[in-house]
Design a protein around this motif. Structure first.
Motif, PDB file in Angstrom:
ATOM      1  N   VAL A  97       0.848  -1.201   0.000  1.00  0.00           N
ATOM      2  CA  VAL A  97       0.000   0.000   0.000  1.00  0.00           C
ATOM      3  C   VAL A  97       0.878   1.243   0.000  1.00  0.00           C
ATOM      4  N   GLY A  98       1.866   1.253   0.913  1.00  0.00           N
ATOM      5  CA  GLY A  98       2.767   2.401   0.986  1.00  0.00           C
ATOM      6  C   GLY A  98       3.552   2.605  -0.292  1.00  0.00           C
ATOM      7  N   ALA A  99       4.028   1.503  -0.880  1.00  0.00           N
ATOM      8  CA  ALA A  99       4.805   1.606  -2.124  1.00  0.00           C
ATOM      9  C   ALA A  99       3.955   2.138  -3.267  1.00  0.00           C
ATOM     10  N   PHE A 100       2.702   1.678  -3.362  1.00  0.00           N
ATOM     11  CA  PHE A 100       1.812   2.137  -4.435  1.00  0.00           C
ATOM     12  C   PHE A 100       1.548   3.638  -4.318  1.00  0.00           C
ATOM     13  N   LEU A 101       1.218   4.101  -3.118  1.00  0.00           N
ATOM     14  CA  LEU A 101       0.947   5.527  -2.913  1.00  0.00           C
ATOM     15  C   LEU A 101       2.188   6.366  -3.186  1.00  0.00           C
ATOM     16  N   TYR A 109       8.803  11.025   0.328  1.00  0.00           N
ATOM     17  CA  TYR A 109       8.889  11.841   1.543  1.00  0.00           C
ATOM     18  C   TYR A 109       7.536  11.946   2.243  1.00  0.00           C
ATOM     19  N   ARG A 110       6.517  12.327   1.488  1.00  0.00           N
ATOM     20  CA  ARG A 110       5.195  12.502   2.098  1.00  0.00           C
ATOM     21  C   ARG A 110       4.653  11.172   2.631  1.00  0.00           C
ATOM     22  N   THR A 111       4.885  10.082   1.886  1.00  0.00           N
ATOM     23  CA  THR A 111       4.405   8.772   2.319  1.00  0.00           C
ATOM     24  C   THR A 111       5.064   8.360   3.631  1.00  0.00           C
ATOM     25  N   CYS A 112       6.384   8.566   3.727  1.00  0.00           N
ATOM     26  CA  CYS A 112       7.098   8.225   4.969  1.00  0.00           C
ATOM     27  C   CYS A 112       6.559   9.026   6.151  1.00  0.00           C
ATOM     28  N   ALA A 113       6.324  10.321   5.946  1.00  0.00           N
ATOM     29  CA  ALA A 113       5.853  11.178   7.036  1.00  0.00           C
ATOM     30  C   ALA A 113       4.459  10.752   7.513  1.00  0.00           C
ATOM     31  N   ILE A 114       3.537  10.511   6.580  1.00  0.00           N
ATOM     32  CA  ILE A 114       2.158  10.168   6.946  1.00  0.00           C
ATOM     33  C   ILE A 114       2.111   8.826   7.688  1.00  0.00           C
ATOM     34  N   PHE A 115       2.814   7.823   7.195  1.00  0.00           N
ATOM     35  CA  PHE A 115       2.755   6.506   7.836  1.00  0.00           C
ATOM     36  C   PHE A 115       3.491   6.485   9.174  1.00  0.00           C
ATOM     37  N   GLN A 116       4.491   7.343   9.333  1.00  0.00           N
ATOM     38  CA  GLN A 116       5.133   7.429  10.645  1.00  0.00           C
ATOM     39  C   GLN A 116       4.185   8.022  11.689  1.00  0.00           C
ATOM     40  N   VAL A 117       3.338   8.962  11.286  1.00  0.00           N
ATOM     41  CA  VAL A 117       2.327   9.513  12.207  1.00  0.00           C
ATOM     42  C   VAL A 117       1.362   8.411  12.638  1.00  0.00           C
ATOM     43  N   ILE A 118       0.905   7.601  11.685  1.00  0.00           N
ATOM     44  CA  ILE A 118       0.009   6.471  12.014  1.00  0.00           C
ATOM     45  C   ILE A 118       0.712   5.491  12.955  1.00  0.00           C
ATOM     46  N   PHE A 119       1.985   5.249  12.732  1.00  0.00           N
ATOM     47  CA  PHE A 119       2.789   4.360  13.570  1.00  0.00           C
ATOM     48  C   PHE A 119       2.822   4.853  15.020  1.00  0.00           C
ATOM     49  N   ARG A 255      10.094  12.543  -8.577  1.00  0.00           N
ATOM     50  CA  ARG A 255       8.671  12.816  -8.730  1.00  0.00           C
ATOM     51  C   ARG A 255       7.898  11.502  -8.865  1.00  0.00           C
ATOM     52  N   PRO A 256       6.700  11.424  -8.280  1.00  0.00           N
ATOM     53  CA  PRO A 256       5.879  10.212  -8.471  1.00  0.00           C
ATOM     54  C   PRO A 256       5.530  10.043  -9.943  1.00  0.00           C
ATOM     55  N   CYS A 257       5.399   8.802 -10.385  1.00  0.00           N
ATOM     56  CA  CYS A 257       5.295   8.490 -11.818  1.00  0.00           C
ATOM     57  C   CYS A 257       3.894   8.115 -12.281  1.00  0.00           C
ATOM     58  N   GLY A 258       2.896   8.263 -11.428  1.00  0.00           N
ATOM     59  CA  GLY A 258       1.545   7.898 -11.844  1.00  0.00           C
ATOM     60  C   GLY A 258       1.235   6.439 -11.565  1.00  0.00           C
ATOM     61  N   ASN A 259      -0.001   6.074 -11.817  1.00  0.00           N
ATOM     62  CA  ASN A 259      -0.504   4.748 -11.487  1.00  0.00           C
ATOM     63  C   ASN A 259       0.145   3.670 -12.361  1.00  0.00           C
ATOM     64  N   PRO A 260       0.935   2.755 -11.766  1.00  0.00           N
ATOM     65  CA  PRO A 260       1.582   1.723 -12.576  1.00  0.00           C
ATOM     66  C   PRO A 260       0.607   0.663 -13.089  1.00  0.00           C
ATOM     67  N   ILE A 261      -0.523   0.505 -12.394  1.00  0.00           N
ATOM     68  CA  ILE A 261      -1.495  -0.509 -12.810  1.00  0.00           C
ATOM     69  C   ILE A 261      -2.031  -0.191 -14.204  1.00  0.00           C
ATOM     70  N   SER A 262      -2.325   1.097 -14.455  1.00  0.00           N
ATOM     71  CA  SER A 262      -2.837   1.488 -15.780  1.00  0.00           C
ATOM     72  C   SER A 262      -1.760   1.292 -16.844  1.00  0.00           C
TER      73      SER A 262
END
Length: 606
Positions: A97-101, A109-119, A255-262
């Motif tokens: 989930v974290g890797a996809f986002l 950076y933003r993903t690490c910060a948000i999930f650390q708050v949840i932690f 920079r994030p690269c967009g949805n890899p599933i598509s």
């Protein structure tokens, strides 16, 4: 005059290349990252310290969770081992989930910060629930004092808390490893070597962080002071979050690269639509966008490789799919070769990844079955009580010693041997130590040795055990110190397997899926935990028949845990044979402009 102007422009261009990173990273404002003001070891050390503190917090819960479940929530050994395996597995499933986002939308950076708050929130909730509701009477949960029965809502609050911890840590872990590697420009020779070294130090920081939780926190928790241990974990996670945010201005970002599933779906659909088309005869017939940048946002171009030729049809240029004048093309009919190679790359990685799951089954025994085995041994030495979970500190010490030995001794020796046997100058320049795949193969071999060692120790533990005991903790006169070899061997195998795996997936994953590459490593551990739980359940169902207690009963003295260890050794040997075949088949990805293109990484060599 003209030549002077040309040389001046070339000099200016060289100065700009020296000033800015060449791998496409940007600073916090989205501008090209300045080499001297961002990243490198200043940012790397901040991330290593953050990882150490976060790991301390996580293992402050995880390392003794099996004992908490048996002593406080009063689960039996098999149920507790399964609960820990499922919880640990869930931690690593959340890494996807974290890797996809991260790869698609938020960035690392933003993903690490948000999930650390949840932690941090999960750890605080666990500390409160344990302090207020679960530790009744006060001081229960040690070897002698039994805790009272708990209501369903109290148990429910406990599980909500630990799964918040799982969600937060799982989403954070794959991104922090990749984010640390992002701080080093692989296009620069010096920073490229630092990037390789970073993964070893990252795994060392992870293990040193868990050393404190395995020893000091483990001692307090084993003595029944669970709430103190959980509050210490909360404080450590909060300190890690503050430290991470303090380094904000120093970090480099992709920079994030967009949805890899598509992107993946487009390649599959385009290839199916062109299935009747005869495959392209040369690379010139394959479509790629013009210019330096890849068709995948924030990623570099990938060069065409042979294999999975059916997918090449997605990049075959047909007149109806591409308007050369307008530069327009329908991505559901025509995909650039970089996009096709992205899919190929992941498909090639999957067999290697699948082979690592059985190794993770072996690794996960350290947090469950090893602890239960140690609790049934003599844990006193010179009037000092050794907490069974603290034995994993020998795993950590082994990791530290083997990392130092590998980087300072073994790797240089292998490099010299390769250089002396090189046929030409090109081979001499490219001669490095053991490849990632070779190191992973060595990890399998050492894991087999660890299981054999554990099985032999268990055989002798039962010989010196009291069969008729009621409370069988410490029922064997065999000292817990005899577990040191199996923990040390697991630690040595980790250095070759998990550090090699981190480097391999980070290096081979496409630029737009770097976090996913790290998540694959964690998901391997996740599935290893689930497979371990499945194997334990199957073993108990088969072995616990006709009034037989099974291999892993509540009283280990009545079981055959040694047979379980030997079974895992046998499964690992079979898995190693499959892995060697997959490693010889593997062909590495080719990325345009990469400083070192290791196109011959496919040979396992073990």
């Amino acid at each position: 005059m003209a030549s002077f102007q040309v040389s001046k422009e070339e000099k200016l261009k060289e100065n700009q290349e020296e000033r800015y990173t060449l791998d496409g990273t940007v600073d916090m404002h989205g501008r090209p990252a300045i080499r001297g003001k961002t990243g490198r070891w200043i940012a790397g050390i901040i991330i290593l310290l953050n990882q150490g503190l976060a790991t301390l917090a996580f293992f402050g819960v995880g390392v003794n969770l099996v004992l908490f479940l048996t002593r406080v929530l009063q689960q039996n050994n098999a149920d507790a081992a399964n609960s820990v395996s499922k919880w640990t597995g869930t931690v690593y499933i959340f890494s996807l989930v974290g890797a996809f986002l991260s790869d698609s939308y938020w960035g690392r950076y933003r993903t690490c910060a948000i999930f650390q708050v949840i932690f941090v929130i999960g750890l605080a909730a666990l500390s409160l629930s344990s302090h207020l509701f679960l530790m009744k009477p006060k001081g229960c949960g040690n070897e002698t004092t039994t805790c009272a029965q708990h209501s369903s809502w109290e148990i429910g609050l406990f599980y909500i808390s630990i799964y918040l911890v799982a969600f937060g840590n799982g989403g954070y872990q794959p991104n922090i490893a990749t984010f640390g590697a992002d701080q080093f420009d692989e296009e620069d020779p010096k920073e490229g070597h630092s990037k390789v070294a970073f993964f070893s130090y990252f795994y060392l920081a992870l293990n040193l962080g868990s050393l404190f939780s395995n020893t000091i926190l483990g001692y307090y928790e084993n003595s029944g002071m669970w709430a103190i241990g959980f509050w210490a974990s909360t404080a450590s996670a909060l300190a890690a979050l503050v430290l991470f945010l303090a380094g904000t201005t120093r970090y480099r970002h992709f920079r994030p690269c967009g949805n890899p599933i598509s992107r993946f779906t487009q390649v599959i659909v385009a290839a199916i639509r062109n299935w009747r088309v005869e495959g392209p005869q040369s690379d010139d017939e394959l479509f790629e966008v013009e210019g330096k940048d890849s068709s995948v946002t924030g990623s570099r171009k990938m060069l065409h490789t042979h294999g999975f030729k059916f997918l090449d049809r997605a990049a075959f240029i047909a007149s109806r799919d591409f308007n050369e004048k307008q530069g327009y093309y329908n991505r559901w009919r025509l995909c650039p070769i970089s996009q096709v190679e992205e899919v190929k790359c992941i498909l090639r990685l999957l067999p290697i990844w699948l082979c690592t799951i059985i190794y993770s089954v072996v690794f996960t025994q350290m947090a469950s079955i090893f602890v239960e085995q140690g609790a049934a041994m003599k844990t006193k030495m010179w009037n000092f009580e050794i907490p069974p979970a603290s034995m994993s500190s020998f795993d950590i010490l082994s990791v530290a010693v083997v990392i130092f030995f590998y980087r300072r001794v073994l790797d240089p020796i292998v490099s010299r041997i390769k250089k002396s046997g090189a046929k030409d100058l090109t081979e001499t320049k490219d001669s490095k130590g053991l490849t990632e795949l070779q190191r992973m193969g060595i990890g399998f071999v050492i894991a087999v040795m660890a299981m054999l060692s554990a099985g032999i120790v268990e055989n002798y533990r039962r010989k010196y055990a009291r069969i008729d005991c009621t409370n069988c903790e410490g029922s064997s006169s065999l000292s817990i110190v005899w577990q040191v070899p199996q923990y040390a061997l697991i630690g040595a195998s980790e250095v070759f397997m998990y550090v090699g795996q981190l480097e391999f997936f980070n290096d081979q994953a496409p630029n737009g899926l770097k976090s996913f590459g790290s998540a694959l490593c964690m998901t391997s551990i996740s599935l290893g935990n689930y497979v371990s739980s499945l194997i334990v359940s199957i073993v108990m169902r088969i072995s616990a028949r006709d009034d037989m207690p099974g291999w892993i009963p509540i009283n280990l003295n009545n079981g055959h845990l040694d047979r379980f260890y030997f079974l895992l050794a046998f499964l690992t040997i079979i898995d190693l044979a499959v892995y060697m075949a997959c490693a010889k088949w593997y062909k590495s990805a080719k990325i345009e402009g990469k400083y070192v293109e290791d196109t011959e990484k496919e040979d396992c060599g073990v």
